[in-house]
Enzyme design. Structure first.
Site, PDB file in Angstrom:
ATOM      1  N   TYR A 154       1.330  27.595 -12.118  1.00 54.21           N
ATOM      2  CA  TYR A 154       0.073  27.335 -12.842  1.00 54.21           C
ATOM      3  C   TYR A 154      -1.100  27.308 -11.864  1.00 54.21           C
ATOM      4  CZ  TYR A 154      -3.219  24.237 -15.405  1.00 54.21           C
ATOM      5  OH  TYR A 154      -4.320  23.664 -15.983  1.00 54.21           O
ATOM      6  N   ARG A 156      -1.964   9.470  -8.994  1.00 52.35           N
ATOM      7  CA  ARG A 156      -2.778  10.411  -9.757  1.00 52.35           C
ATOM      8  C   ARG A 156      -4.146   9.795 -10.037  1.00 52.35           C
ATOM      9  NH1 ARG A 156       0.835  13.035  -8.589  1.00 52.35           N
ATOM     10  NH2 ARG A 156       2.305  14.266  -9.812  1.00 52.35           N
TER      11      ARG A 156
HETATM   12  P1  NAD Z   1      -5.197  22.979 -24.464  1.00 56.41           P
HETATM   13  O1  NAD Z   1      -3.815  23.538 -24.415  1.00 56.41           O
HETATM   14  O2  NAD Z   1      -5.461  21.888 -25.434  1.00 56.41           O
HETATM   15  O3  NAD Z   1      -6.241  24.153 -24.711  1.00 56.41           O
HETATM   16  C1  NAD Z   1      -6.008  25.483 -24.333  1.00 56.41           C
HETATM   17  C2  NAD Z   1      -6.266  26.356 -25.540  1.00 56.41           C
HETATM   18  O4  NAD Z   1      -6.038  27.741 -25.173  1.00 56.41           O
HETATM   19  C3  NAD Z   1      -5.309  26.053 -26.708  1.00 56.41           C
HETATM   20  O5  NAD Z   1      -6.028  25.707 -27.881  1.00 56.41           O
HETATM   21  C4  NAD Z   1      -4.550  27.350 -26.894  1.00 56.41           C
HETATM   22  O6  NAD Z   1      -4.239  27.653 -28.250  1.00 56.41           O
HETATM   23  C5  NAD Z   1      -5.521  28.365 -26.317  1.00 56.41           C
HETATM   24  N1  NAD Z   1      -4.812  29.610 -26.019  1.00 56.41           N
HETATM   25  C6  NAD Z   1      -3.603  29.733 -25.385  1.00 56.41           C
HETATM   26  N2  NAD Z   1      -3.228  31.014 -25.391  1.00 56.41           N
HETATM   27  C7  NAD Z   1      -4.206  31.706 -26.044  1.00 56.41           C
HETATM   28  C8  NAD Z   1      -4.368  33.073 -26.362  1.00 56.41           C
HETATM   29  N3  NAD Z   1      -3.452  33.990 -26.023  1.00 56.41           N
HETATM   30  N4  NAD Z   1      -5.485  33.456 -27.031  1.00 56.41           N
HETATM   31  C9  NAD Z   1      -6.416  32.530 -27.391  1.00 56.41           C
HETATM   32  N5  NAD Z   1      -6.312  31.217 -27.109  1.00 56.41           N
HETATM   33  C10 NAD Z   1      -5.213  30.819 -26.443  1.00 56.41           C
HETATM   34  O7  NAD Z   1      -5.549  22.523 -22.972  1.00 56.41           O
HETATM   35  P2  NAD Z   1      -6.814  21.693 -22.431  1.00 56.41           P
HETATM   36  O8  NAD Z   1      -6.280  20.440 -21.880  1.00 56.41           O
HETATM   37  O9  NAD Z   1      -7.885  21.665 -23.455  1.00 56.41           O
HETATM   38  O10 NAD Z   1      -7.244  22.618 -21.213  1.00 56.41           O
HETATM   39  C11 NAD Z   1      -8.354  23.513 -21.277  1.00 56.41           C
HETATM   40  C12 NAD Z   1      -8.483  24.237 -19.952  1.00 56.41           C
HETATM   41  O11 NAD Z   1      -8.661  23.271 -18.893  1.00 56.41           O
HETATM   42  C13 NAD Z   1      -7.243  25.051 -19.562  1.00 56.41           C
HETATM   43  O12 NAD Z   1      -7.647  26.233 -18.911  1.00 56.41           O
HETATM   44  C14 NAD Z   1      -6.512  24.154 -18.597  1.00 56.41           C
HETATM   45  O13 NAD Z   1      -5.706  24.892 -17.703  1.00 56.41           O
HETATM   46  C15 NAD Z   1      -7.685  23.475 -17.890  1.00 56.41           C
HETATM   47  N6  NAD Z   1      -7.303  22.165 -17.298  1.00 56.41           N
HETATM   48  C16 NAD Z   1      -6.992  21.115 -18.099  1.00 56.41           C
HETATM   49  C17 NAD Z   1      -6.626  19.899 -17.527  1.00 56.41           C
HETATM   50  C18 NAD Z   1      -6.265  18.699 -18.368  1.00 56.41           C
HETATM   51  O14 NAD Z   1      -5.920  17.662 -17.790  1.00 56.41           O
HETATM   52  N7  NAD Z   1      -6.353  18.740 -19.680  1.00 56.41           N
HETATM   53  C19 NAD Z   1      -6.574  19.756 -16.125  1.00 56.41           C
HETATM   54  C20 NAD Z   1      -6.872  20.865 -15.339  1.00 56.41           C
HETATM   55  C21 NAD Z   1      -7.271  22.060 -15.933  1.00 56.41           C
END
Ligand code: NAD
Length: 321
Positions: free
Chosen positions: A149, A220
């Site tokens: 990731y 963390r």
């Molecule tokens: P989340 O899984 O709730 O949101 C990600 C969204 O992307 C989901 O709604 C999913 O349906 C959508 N998605 C996945 N595949 C898809 C596709 N093929 N087409 C269209 N949409 C698609 O995750 P989140 O926690 O809201 O994270 C949002 C972003 O922040 C991500 O890029 C994640 O890597 C990054 N991030 C989050 C955290 C955290 O702690 N939540 C930490 C570091 C980075």
């Protein structure tokens, strides 16, 4: 004319909150995701259900807002989950998230988008000891992320920066620390530690036992959703280039996290360690760059969990059979 913004991943946890925030700030917003938000109706003016692994769908998402190209694109769509998911689904993460980023970055540049935001992660950093000084953004290199990731995020960061250099699209990249809050995934295998532990504590009776992966010593930091949103908005409006850490610098062990949630829940719980994917031992990073533009975390871990635990508890009660 209001600002026009596209939010990719608008059906997810951070994306759906970001849409609400951008609407509150007066923007016209198109949300795109493969699914609709799970816990409340989207606040977007327009919501497109699209699979962003497909190039044509990225073009459709980036094009055709009323009044010309989008001023801003926020790219948060990713195949994403907590440590259990990250370890179990490494091929899906490498393939799906890379395809989304490859096509979305290109489509945004091609459509003449002004500013492009990419959500990267603290997972780009190497493993570290809990007593090491916090890592700066530059210390992501030489690169040694602990999981695939993190490698995908680094690749996507570099691709967005390359497109920025080539096309003049302003690229802003945030590396999020673990983020939590209401309306985040709380069950099903993709949930992260604060939601998973809140669910376990909501389910257990007073005096019962909660299982955790590993010995509970992994350190963390956790960032409450409102703090993160403030950071995203400030970074996007700033001149800060390259990766920028956003996260609260309050470091706790998994055991302390359990104790804090149990305290908020008003329960005494015993902790039992079991085998499971723990991830890195510690992940502490500097926030000097985001703080240089005035960002400050306003929510302590206890404040944030006091807002999150009741929401998870309500979900647990609503889904009790
Ligand atoms: P989340 O899984 O709730 O949101 C990600 C969204 O992307 C989901 O709604 C999913 O349906 C959508 N998605 C996945 N595949 C898809 C596709 N093929 N087409 C269209 N949409 C698609 O995750 P989140 O926690 O809201 O994270 C949002 C972003 O922040 C991500 O890029 C994640 O890597 C990054 N991030 C989050 C955290 C955290 O702690 N939540 C930490 C570091 C980075």
């Amino acid at each position: 004319m209001p600002k026009r913004a596209l939010v990719c991943g608008a059906g997810g946890f951070i994306g759906s909150h970001l849409v609400k925030r951008l609407k509150r700030d007066g923007a016209w917003v198109r949300g795109v995701d493969i699914k609709r938000p799970e816990f409340s109706e989207t606040a977007a003016d327009e919501f497109l259900l699209l699979d962003l692994r497909e190039e044509a769908n990225c073009r459709a998402a980036a094009a055709g807002s009323p009044g010309g190209p989008f001023d801003e694109v926020y790219q948060l769509a990713a195949d994403m989950g907590g440590m259990g998911f990250i370890h179990a689904a490494e091929c899906e993460i490498m393939r799906n998230s890379a395809l989304i980023n490859i096509h979305m970055t290109h489509a945004a540049a091609e459509a003449g988008v002004g500013r492009y935001f990419f959500s990267s992660s603290a997972c780009v950093y190497r493993d570290m000891r809990a007593d090491e000084p916090e890592l700066s953004e530059a210390e992501a290199y030489p690169a040694l992320p602990d999981n695939e990731y993190g490698w995908e995020k680094l690749y996507a960061e570099r691709m967005a920066m390359a497109y920025g250099r080539r096309t003049g699209m302003a690229v802003r990249i945030a590396r999020f620390q673990n983020t939590y809050g209401p309306e985040g995934t709380w069950r099903g295998g993709r949930e992260k530690a604060p939601a998973a532990l809140s669910r376990k504590i909501a389910e257990v009776e007073d005096g019962g036992t909660v299982e955790i992966w590993g010995d509970g010593s992994a350190m963390r930091a956790y960032t409450y959703i409102d703090d993160l949103l403030e950071g995203i908005i400030m970074l996007m409006a700033s001149g800060l280039e390259d990766g920028v850490n956003i996260g609260r610098r309050e470091y706790v062990s998994v055991t302390e996290l359990v104790r804090t949630i149990a305290d908020i829940a008003g329960k005494k719980v015993n902790i039992r360690s079991i085998e499971g994917p723990v991830g890195v031992k510690a992940r502490n990073f500097r926030a000097d760059r985001i703080e240089s533009i005035g960002w400050r975390s306003r929510f302590s871990l206890r404040d944030g969990l006091s807002r999150t635990y009741p929401w998870v508890k309500a979900q647990v009660e609503a889904h009790r059979t």
